[in-house]
Design a protein around this motif. Structure first.
Motif, PDB file in Angstrom:
ATOM      1  N   GLU A 196       0.839  -1.189   0.000  1.00  0.00           N
ATOM      2  CA  GLU A 196       0.000   0.000   0.000  1.00  0.00           C
ATOM      3  C   GLU A 196       0.883   1.251   0.000  1.00  0.00           C
ATOM      4  O   GLU A 196       1.881   1.322   0.738  1.00  0.00           O
ATOM      5  CB  GLU A 196      -0.903   0.008   1.233  1.00  0.00           C
ATOM      6  CG  GLU A 196      -2.035  -1.009   1.173  1.00  0.00           C
ATOM      7  CD  GLU A 196      -3.123  -0.601   0.216  1.00  0.00           C
ATOM      8  OE1 GLU A 196      -3.226   0.606  -0.107  1.00  0.00           O
ATOM      9  OE2 GLU A 196      -3.861  -1.485  -0.236  1.00  0.00           O
ATOM     10  N   SER A 246      -0.269   8.361  -1.914  1.00  0.00           N
ATOM     11  CA  SER A 246      -1.679   8.157  -2.273  1.00  0.00           C
ATOM     12  C   SER A 246      -2.310   9.461  -2.729  1.00  0.00           C
ATOM     13  O   SER A 246      -3.057   9.498  -3.723  1.00  0.00           O
ATOM     14  CB  SER A 246      -2.453   7.585  -1.082  1.00  0.00           C
ATOM     15  OG  SER A 246      -1.948   6.330  -0.694  1.00  0.00           O
ATOM     16  N   THR A 284      -3.808   0.024  -7.590  1.00  0.00           N
ATOM     17  CA  THR A 284      -3.025   0.567  -6.485  1.00  0.00           C
ATOM     18  C   THR A 284      -3.742   0.471  -5.153  1.00  0.00           C
ATOM     19  O   THR A 284      -3.148   0.107  -4.129  1.00  0.00           O
ATOM     20  CB  THR A 284      -2.665   2.044  -6.760  1.00  0.00           C
ATOM     21  OG1 THR A 284      -1.942   2.141  -7.989  1.00  0.00           O
ATOM     22  CG2 THR A 284      -1.811   2.604  -5.635  1.00  0.00           C
ATOM     23  N   PHE A 285      -5.050   0.779  -5.149  1.00  0.00           N
ATOM     24  CA  PHE A 285      -5.778   0.887  -3.875  1.00  0.00           C
ATOM     25  C   PHE A 285      -6.657  -0.342  -3.677  1.00  0.00           C
ATOM     26  O   PHE A 285      -7.539  -0.625  -4.475  1.00  0.00           O
ATOM     27  CB  PHE A 285      -6.622   2.161  -3.861  1.00  0.00           C
ATOM     28  CG  PHE A 285      -5.797   3.412  -4.010  1.00  0.00           C
ATOM     29  CD1 PHE A 285      -5.001   3.855  -2.972  1.00  0.00           C
ATOM     30  CD2 PHE A 285      -5.808   4.134  -5.196  1.00  0.00           C
ATOM     31  CE1 PHE A 285      -4.233   5.001  -3.105  1.00  0.00           C
ATOM     32  CE2 PHE A 285      -5.043   5.280  -5.344  1.00  0.00           C
ATOM     33  CZ  PHE A 285      -4.252   5.716  -4.288  1.00  0.00           C
ATOM     34  N   HIS A 286      -6.401  -1.056  -2.577  1.00  0.00           N
ATOM     35  CA  HIS A 286      -7.149  -2.280  -2.293  1.00  0.00           C
ATOM     36  C   HIS A 286      -8.088  -2.124  -1.104  1.00  0.00           C
ATOM     37  O   HIS A 286      -9.079  -2.832  -1.009  1.00  0.00           O
ATOM     38  CB  HIS A 286      -6.180  -3.429  -2.011  1.00  0.00           C
ATOM     39  CG  HIS A 286      -5.211  -3.672  -3.125  1.00  0.00           C
ATOM     40  ND1 HIS A 286      -5.613  -4.019  -4.390  1.00  0.00           N
ATOM     41  CD2 HIS A 286      -3.854  -3.605  -3.166  1.00  0.00           C
ATOM     42  CE1 HIS A 286      -4.553  -4.170  -5.172  1.00  0.00           C
ATOM     43  NE2 HIS A 286      -3.471  -3.919  -4.455  1.00  0.00           N
ATOM     44  N   SER A 287      -7.777  -1.224  -0.175  1.00  0.00           N
ATOM     45  CA  SER A 287      -8.634  -1.048   0.993  1.00  0.00           C
ATOM     46  C   SER A 287      -9.916  -0.330   0.618  1.00  0.00           C
ATOM     47  O   SER A 287      -9.924   0.513  -0.285  1.00  0.00           O
ATOM     48  CB  SER A 287      -7.890  -0.255   2.078  1.00  0.00           C
ATOM     49  OG  SER A 287      -7.522   1.019   1.604  1.00  0.00           O
ATOM     50  N   ARG A 344      -9.979   3.154  -1.520  1.00  0.00           N
ATOM     51  CA  ARG A 344     -10.400   2.863  -2.887  1.00  0.00           C
ATOM     52  C   ARG A 344     -11.608   3.718  -3.259  1.00  0.00           C
ATOM     53  O   ARG A 344     -11.688   4.263  -4.363  1.00  0.00           O
ATOM     54  CB  ARG A 344     -10.734   1.377  -3.011  1.00  0.00           C
ATOM     55  CG  ARG A 344     -11.061   0.890  -4.425  1.00  0.00           C
ATOM     56  CD  ARG A 344     -11.402  -0.592  -4.366  1.00  0.00           C
ATOM     57  NE  ARG A 344     -11.744  -1.129  -5.669  1.00  0.00           N
ATOM     58  CZ  ARG A 344     -10.876  -1.710  -6.489  1.00  0.00           C
ATOM     59  NH1 ARG A 344      -9.598  -1.780  -6.141  1.00  0.00           N
ATOM     60  NH2 ARG A 344     -11.264  -2.201  -7.645  1.00  0.00           N
ATOM     61  N   GLN A 360      -8.226  -5.666   2.876  1.00  0.00           N
ATOM     62  CA  GLN A 360      -7.116  -4.740   2.782  1.00  0.00           C
ATOM     63  C   GLN A 360      -5.805  -5.441   2.461  1.00  0.00           C
ATOM     64  O   GLN A 360      -4.860  -4.801   2.034  1.00  0.00           O
ATOM     65  CB  GLN A 360      -6.969  -3.953   4.088  1.00  0.00           C
ATOM     66  CG  GLN A 360      -8.177  -3.105   4.367  1.00  0.00           C
ATOM     67  CD  GLN A 360      -7.934  -2.128   5.480  1.00  0.00           C
ATOM     68  OE1 GLN A 360      -6.807  -1.843   5.830  1.00  0.00           O
ATOM     69  NE2 GLN A 360      -8.977  -1.589   6.039  1.00  0.00           N
TER      70      GLN A 360
END
Length: 542
Positions: free
Chosen positions: A3, A9, A127-130, A134, A512
């Protein structure tokens, strides 16, 4: 994949959002500058159409190809090349001295947007999984559309009217935004990982079929009403038929390639009845058989709900762009407002657009997608309804203000929720393609909505008077209302489609530590788990 930090981010989301802002603003700012461009070049009004249409034409028809290239060769690489291309031709538009040159550069400019938008969606999805981060990323990216529209209309109008460079100044503004997004992406995006596909060839045959077919269809939609004999003009009919045949050929070719891909992996095709086995008996064995540029099974995932999302996006943009197009003309041509007075009356929609995307980021983890999309599509449809029944003598606060407030809700809710849902049901190597298909459907919806409403407007106008020369102003009011009724119909169709067929719960939740996508396709279930950069495929028979 690890992350990113909070600062990284922020840069990633800001860079992708700025890309959307730059792409939208370069179109809206040109729209507000058209009268000045017409005066400077001394060209007829009919010649202004391609200054507006050239960019969306090339942009919308190349999204799928560049989405596939981004998934194969690296989303960061495609993003940076597309940004550099967009920056170069945006600056070129500011220095032109002939209208034909401006038309050509606007078309080339759209190619850059076709590369950056699907790459941005793929970068955000990968890129963003949470869940919360996201949701914020996709909502911010979606907010780039109303923010770009506001930048383009407001600053475009101010710069055109108050700066010595006149209509050229908005191109400098768009170039600056593109440069900022490119620098941000260069500094913050993670390095591209090699594609985990075994066969990385590009389906150039499919790319040609879908690009050529969409170009012809979008061209016909834009030219049908202004052709010498309108829709009965021979070349309009011929190009429409050829475009539809090419798109149908693209679909058949993709089914053929996908069935071959499944066969090579020892797996039966999800829908055996649609394998088109007769293709193998034709003289096609000498043609290359790379992986399809777009798997047709993408549309059937989650029992067809992905296809429903694509259709809802298509209808919602047909509704929203119909409202935006005709309300702008109503204020300037019917009421007689100047561009800046029109801008002031449209400002509430940009404020609402940003607020809606902030609301999505907060609520997507708690409210089912079906409720959000149904509310959004119905409200955008009601914005068209307000202008379909408008009283010209009423104050702005009675019809204009509430319509501006609710018009953008559907577009924002559908874009943010729709792109998140599509990304959730795409494999890691399909993220940019999934975003490209979604964007293509919105572009086609825009073209169809404006075309259908223009046909309705013209037919109602013709029915009110046989001689339109010197037509009293009030006789055009029923035509404006009829055009908005067509937009209302698009919005209600999207709402009904959502309520009846889109049974989707909360989409914001996500593990996550990993990105898990379960895609049910016919008789199989494909499970793809991507944990810290390792993609493991597992296909299990039901």
């Amino acid at each position: 994949m690890k992350e990113p930090s909070a600062f990284q981010s922020f840069l990633i989301i800001a860079s992708c959002t700025l890309t959307m802002v730059a792409n939208i603003s370069t179109n809206t700012s040109v729209s507000i500058s058209l009268p000045v461009i017409q005066h400077d070049f001394q060209i007829p009004q009919a010649a202004l159409q391609w200054i507006i249409s050239a960019n969306p034409l090339s942009n919308g028809c190349l999204l799928l190809l560049f989405g596939r290239l981004a998934d194969l060769y690296g989303r960061k690489q495609v993003f940076l090349i597309g940004s550099l291309w967009l920056l170069s031709f945006t600056l070129g538009c500011a220095f032109v001295e002939e209208p034909i040159t401006l038309d050509i550069l606007r078309g080339l400019q759209g190619i850059g947007g076709a590369a950056t938008i699907p790459a941005s969606l793929g970068i955000l999805a990968h890129t963003f999984h949470s869940g919360r981060l996201r949701a914020v990323a996709f909502a911010s990216f979606a907010a780039g559309a109303p923010l770009g529209g506001g930048f383009g209309v407001v600053l475009g109008g101010v710069l055109t009217q108050l700066t010595p460079q006149s209509w050229r100044s908005p191109f400098y503004l768009s170039a600056g935004l593109t440069a900022l997004s490119m620098i941000g992406g260069l500094l913050s995006f993670n390095q591209d990982e090699p594609s985990n596909e075994v066969d990385t060839r590009v389906d150039w045959i499919g790319a040609f079929l879908v690009t050529a077919g969409l170009v012809l269809i979008v061209f016909v939609l834009g030219q049908g009403e202004v052709a010498p004999k309108q829709w009965s003009t021979p070349y309009i009919i011929a190009l429409l038929v050829i475009g539809m045949v090419l798109v149908l050929g693209f679909i058949v070719w993709q089914v053929h390639l996908e069935s071959l891909q499944y066969a090579s992996e020892g797996i039966s095709y999800p829908d055996p009845d649609s394998r088109c086995e007769w293709l193998s008996h034709l003289a096609l064995r000498w043609l290359p058989t790379p992986p399809p540029i777009m798997k047709i099974s993408l549309w059937t995932r989650m029992h067809g709900r992905v296809a429903i999302v694509f259709c809802i996006a298509f209808l919602t943009w047909a509704c929203f762009q119909t409202w935006l197009y005709w309300v702008t003309l109503y204020y300037q041509n019917f009421v007689g407002y100047s561009p800046l007075r029109t801008v002031v009356r449209m400002l509430p929609m940009f404020v609402t657009g940003i607020a809606c995307n902030a609301l999505i980021a907060l609520c997507v983890d708690h409210i089912p997608m079906t409720i959000l999309v149904a509310c959004g599509t119905s409200l955008t449809g009601c914005a068209c309804l307000l202008f379909a029944v408008i009283n010209p003598n009423a104050v702005y606060w009675a019809f204009g203000f509430p319509a501006a407030i609710i018009s953008v809700v559907g577009a924002d809710f559908v874009f943010a929720c729709g792109t998140m849902y599509v990304a959730k049901n795409c494999l890691p190597h399909e993220q940019s393609v999934g975003g490209a298909v979604f964007q293509t459907m919105t572009q086609l919806g825009t073209a169809l909505g404006v075309t259908v409403s223009t046909i309705v407007f013209n037919r109602v106008l013709e029915s009110k008077a046989t001689d339109t020369a010197g037509l009293p102003q009030l006789l055009t009011l029923p035509a404006y209302k009829a055009a908005c009724w067509s937009g209302f119909a698009f919005g209600m169709c999207a709402c009904l489609l959502t309520i009846i067929f889109l049974r989707v719960g909360i989409i914001g939740h996500n593990d996550q530590s990993s990105s898990l996508t379960v895609t049910e396709m016919g008789g199989q279930r494909t499970t793809t788990k991507d944990t810290q950069g390792d993609a493991h495929k597992k296909r299990v028979r039901k």
